[in-house]
Design an enzyme around this catalytic site. Structure first.
Site, PDB file in Angstrom:
ATOM      1  N   ASP A 414       1.126  -1.043  -0.063  1.00 28.05           N
ATOM      2  CA  ASP A 414       0.023   0.064  -0.185  1.00 28.05           C
ATOM      3  C   ASP A 414       0.741   1.306  -0.022  1.00 28.05           C
ATOM      4  O   ASP A 414       2.149   1.028   0.311  1.00 28.05           O
ATOM      5  CB  ASP A 414      -0.975  -0.245   1.169  1.00 28.05           C
ATOM      6  CG  ASP A 414      -2.003   1.016   1.362  1.00 28.05           C
ATOM      7  OD1 ASP A 414      -2.350   1.496   0.119  1.00 28.05           O
ATOM      8  OD2 ASP A 414      -2.611   1.322   2.348  1.00 28.05           O
ATOM      9  N   GLU A 417       2.446   5.059  -3.968  1.00 27.96           N
ATOM     10  CA  GLU A 417       2.452   5.827  -5.348  1.00 27.96           C
ATOM     11  C   GLU A 417       3.976   6.493  -5.517  1.00 27.96           C
ATOM     12  O   GLU A 417       4.311   6.491  -6.755  1.00 27.96           O
ATOM     13  CB  GLU A 417       1.331   6.790  -5.202  1.00 27.96           C
ATOM     14  CG  GLU A 417       0.092   6.434  -5.124  1.00 27.96           C
ATOM     15  CD  GLU A 417      -0.123   5.355  -4.140  1.00 27.96           C
ATOM     16  OE1 GLU A 417       0.400   5.690  -2.854  1.00 27.96           O
ATOM     17  OE2 GLU A 417      -1.013   4.117  -4.057  1.00 27.96           O
ATOM     18  N   ASP A 489      -9.149   3.738  -2.504  1.00 28.64           N
ATOM     19  CA  ASP A 489     -10.038   4.197  -1.364  1.00 28.64           C
ATOM     20  C   ASP A 489     -11.353   4.640  -2.057  1.00 28.64           C
ATOM     21  O   ASP A 489     -11.429   5.859  -1.970  1.00 28.64           O
ATOM     22  CB  ASP A 489      -9.215   5.187  -0.562  1.00 28.64           C
ATOM     23  CG  ASP A 489      -8.061   4.489   0.320  1.00 28.64           C
ATOM     24  OD1 ASP A 489      -8.199   3.283   0.231  1.00 28.64           O
ATOM     25  OD2 ASP A 489      -7.382   5.222   0.849  1.00 28.64           O
TER      26      ASP A 489
END
Ligand code: GLC
Length: 803
Positions: A414, A417, A489
């Site tokens: 997670d 990015e 999300d």
């Protein structure tokens, strides 16, 4: 701003302008200019123009690489591409005005003055060409390719993007971004896959812009339909042109170039339960036990950030998770596999092993002056590993021992990015880029890809022959080789549920098979109706995970009431019945590059209706099932059925294709159809894939007049033994004209877990019986279906006549 600082700022801007004009580095606009020279050498043709160089490289008859810049860099480097140019070269012809480069499938015509490139297929039809007035152009470091827009041209692909299936009139950017509760039109999101296909005049082509810097795509959003455009912020304009004649062919070529999907462990294809906030270990156990007690099938349970000690990666919270080995052994005993979250940020804390090792060995990214970059994430101030260095990837991969030793088999990447609070890591941060040196500008979009690669390769070694399950939020082209991807999300709303179907389909159009959203929505709390509807869609979504944010209402399948629980049992059970079909579809994607969730644009590319906003979410799930997502407020829906015949899966009702039909859509019964002549292998319901299904495989065949074939695939679902031939693959052929059904001889040495097979025919016209290897067999009729007696599922060919 006060007067003094305003003056200072004006002075600064003014002095920069002076400096730029003196040094000539202001953003000038110029184009390729006229032809100067051409050179052919091996698979390359290099053309020099007045202002730049363009190199065309032969990869295969249908794949051409085109690279342009003021100067082309030596050497070749890509994190996405693994395909190498195949033997062969262009046939080149040169005249005063143009150059023609041909392959067996394509002809590339390059006009000389000025240089403009166009590609035609073997029938001399124009597939794609540069927009004549501009062609390829520079503005400072940015290079843009301006392209002619064909009449009615549509654009599909670009991976995880919001918006319509047809991306015409829209613009997109590739810059992996953490956007919690993203709006349904937000861009960019977490994943960058700069690959799209153009469709016009019953022709299709593909373009993959392989440059990991910020890239942009503008499909005539605001150009009055003058041109489309794609651009790179820096580096070369480096794109691959795909000229296979179908979407499936282009996907085959694209995934040949960037890699086919990994074959996931079968337990990751079951139902998965997750929630941010599960704490401590006892809660996880209670949840797992509830699944078993309530007889709700489930295979995976996730540990979100709370399992860690102060959110430090590769640690366990000594209070809440004091004995992870015992916890996981107990969960395994209940038939659960465990996945843990890992974020890339390593807490700045001397004494913490990952920090100490990283500092000592120089594993973290730095500013040009040598200071280690610090950004804040869950653990507080963090350093970030440089995943563009092999030694860092190795270290990262080995560190999973702390998780795999106690029994973790799923690794959830997670915040990669990479994300840091403030969402603005400076571009100046430096990366190794395998020793070539680069900055965040080029490394940002491949950070998640390289973290996932490190995670996959490391845990594959640690699991000693068992397959790990990898999940990631951020990605770049090529991620299909290592990981499943979820859509970040999202929000509990109908709008997001439908959007998730489009996103999943679009990722499928970009080479990704194992994809899905947080079922039920991550942020906010779903209504009962939305939860049930989304669950019914989840059954037919490659990645089927129930996940939710801390602070939202509980949404385990029983948490929304008994009615929701009983719907969930039915729906999840259907997922488990379909596992033989789903696993075969995953296998197919490893071979062909076709995704599991297939936008109708793959098989019905030129049918205009599939792009209509009300039908654009529809997709094929595997070869033979059509899914029409419907919001939870509707209990009827208009769906579009493309060419062919279709049977409603729940009722067996038949519909002729190429028409819009109004159908019932009660909450639990999403409009799902089976293709006429389609086959679906199904098994009995199990509580998890650790449980053996009954010994009989049910092969459902839906009557149709066309002959059809289906590739059934099975292996142990757990290890890599299939790579050594331990699989069972059977081609099943149905031919209505000769009334024959042939289950081909099993290829591979794996013995199927099914010892019996039952053939179930749906809506076949009057029928006397089954003749198996010349011997008549009794049949059983019930409504529209006819069942064969249970047959031996032996590995030799089984030949059946349906009289
Ligand atoms: C991020 C993830 C989400 C996770 C949360 C806490 O928001 O996208 O899935 O639950 O972080 O780790």
């Amino acid at each position: 701003m006060n007067k003094r600082s305003r003056n200072l700022r004006c002075l600064l801007v003014w002095s920069q302008l002076v400096l730029f004009s003196l040094t000539g580095i202001q953003a000038q606009t110029f184009f390729m200019g006229n032809f100067k020279s051409v050179k052919q050498s091996g698979s390359d043709v290099t053309i020099k123009s007045e202002n730049a160089v363009v190199r065309l490289r032969y990869y295969s008859p249908t794949i051409i690489r085109i690279s342009a810049n003021k100067q082309l860099a030596e050497g070749d480097f890509s994190y996405a591409v693994i395909g190498k140019p195949q033997a062969g070269s262009f046939r080149m012809q040169e005249s005063g005005e143009k150059l023609t480069l041909s392959t067996d499938s394509l002809s590339i015509e390059i006009t000389k003055n000025p240089i403009r490139i166009q590609v035609k297929n073997h029938e001399n039809k124009q597939l794609s060409e540069e927009y004549a007035p501009f062609g390829t152009g520079w503005q400072g470091e940015e290079i843009s390719c301006y392209r002619k827009l064909f009449n009615g041209e549509k654009f599909i692909g670009l991976g995880e993007k919001t918006g319509n299936l047809d991306r015409r009139d829209s613009k997109y950017e590739m810059w992996n971004s953490d956007v919690p509760a993203y709006a349904s039109n937000a861009d960019p999101l977490y994943v960058s896959i700069p690959f799209f296909m153009g469709i016009h005049d019953s022709l299709v082509y593909g373009i993959f812009l392989d440059n990991s810097s910020r890239t942009k795509f503008d499909f005539a959003a605001s150009t009055d339909n003058l041109f489309s455009r794609f651009s790179v912020a820096e580096g070369e304009l480096n794109y691959y042109f795909f000229g296979a004649s179908t979407v499936a062919g282009i996907l085959g070529d694209y995934t040949w170039l960037t890699g086919r999907s990994w074959l996931p462990p079968i337990w990751s294809l079951g139902f998965q339960q997750s929630r941010w906030g599960y704490y401590p270990d006892k809660e996880i156990l209670d949840i797992a036990k509830s699944f078993r007690m309530k007889k709700i099938p489930c295979d995976m349970i996730y540990l979100d950030i709370d399992y860690m000690d102060a959110y430090k990666i590769f640690t366990w919270n000594p209070k809440g998770f004091s004995n992870p080995g015992a916890l996981i052994t107990e969960l395994n005993g209940l038939g659960f596999h465990v996945a843990t979250i890992v974020d890339p940020g390593i807490k700045v804390e001397p004494g913490y092993f990952a920090y100490d090792e990283g500092v000592k060995n120089d594993y973290f990214v730095k500013y040009p002056d040598g200071q280690r970059y610090i950004g804040s994430v869950w653990p507080g101030r963090c350093h970030f590993p440089d995943f563009t260095k092999d030694v860092v990837r190795q270290w990262w991969g080995n560190s999973f021992k702390r998780l795999s030793d106690p029994g973790v088999e799923g690794f959830w990447n997670d915040m990669n990015e990479p994300s840091a609070w403030g969402q603005n890591i400076p571009d100046i941060v430096q990366f190794s880029f395998e020793g070539k040196g680069s900055s965040m500008k080029q490394a940002h979009n491949v950070y998640g890809l390289n973290m996932s690669k490190a995670t996959y390769e490391g845990t594959k070694k640690l699991l000693n022959g068992r397959r790990p399950f990898i999940l990631t939020r951020a990605a770049y082209a090529g991620i299909q080789r290592y990981s499943a991807v979820w859509t970040g999300d999202n929000v509990a709303s109908d709008e997001h549920m439908l959007l998730s179907a489009r996103m999943v389909n679009s990722m499928g159009l970009s080479g990704l098979a194992f994809v899905g959203p947080d079922m039920g929505g991550f942020m906010e709390s779903p209504t009962k109706e939305l939860f049930v509807r989304w669950m019914s869609l989840g059954v037919y979504t490659p990645f089927f995970r129930n996940h939710a944010a801390k602070g939202t209402n509980r949404k385990e399948p029983w948490a929304l009431g008994e009615d929701v629980e009983s719907s969930s049992v039915k729906l999840i059970s259907q997922r488990y019945r379909l596992l033989p079909y789903i696993y075969s579809a995953f296998y197919a994607s490893t071979q062909t590059g076709l995704p599991v969730a297939r936008s109708l644009a793959i098989n019905y590319t030129y049918d205009k209706k599939i792009y209509w906003w009300k039908y654009q979410e529809e997709y094929l799930f595997g070869d033979n099932i059509l899914v029409a997502p419907v919001s939870c407020t509707q209990n009827h829906a208009k769906v579009y059925l493309p060419e062919g015949g279709w049977y409603r899966l729940s009722s067996g009702d038949f519909y002729q294709g190429q028409q819009e039909v109004m159908v019932d859509a009660p909450l639990e019964d999403l409009p799902v159809f089976v293709k006429a002549s389609g086959m679906i292998p199904m098994q009995s319901v199990v509580q998890s894939t650790s449980e053996k299904p009954s010994d009989t495989l049910d092969l459902h065949i839906y009557y149709g007049q066309a002959s059809s074939s289906y590739l059934y695939y099975e292996d142990d679902g757990l290890t890599y033994d299939y790579e050594k031939g331990s699989f069972c693959r059977r081609l099943i052929r149905f031919d209505p004209s000769s009334k024959s059904l042939t289950i081909g001889k099993s290829e591979g040495v794996y013995t199927s877990k099914f010892t019996k097979i039952r053939v179930i025919l749906h809506s076949f016209p009057s029928l006397k019986g089954f003749i198996v290897h010349g011997q008549e067999m009794p049949i059983k009729r019930s409504g529209n279906t006819i069942q064969s007696k249970v047959l031996e599922f032996r590995s030799e060919e089984i030949s059946i006549r349906i009289e």
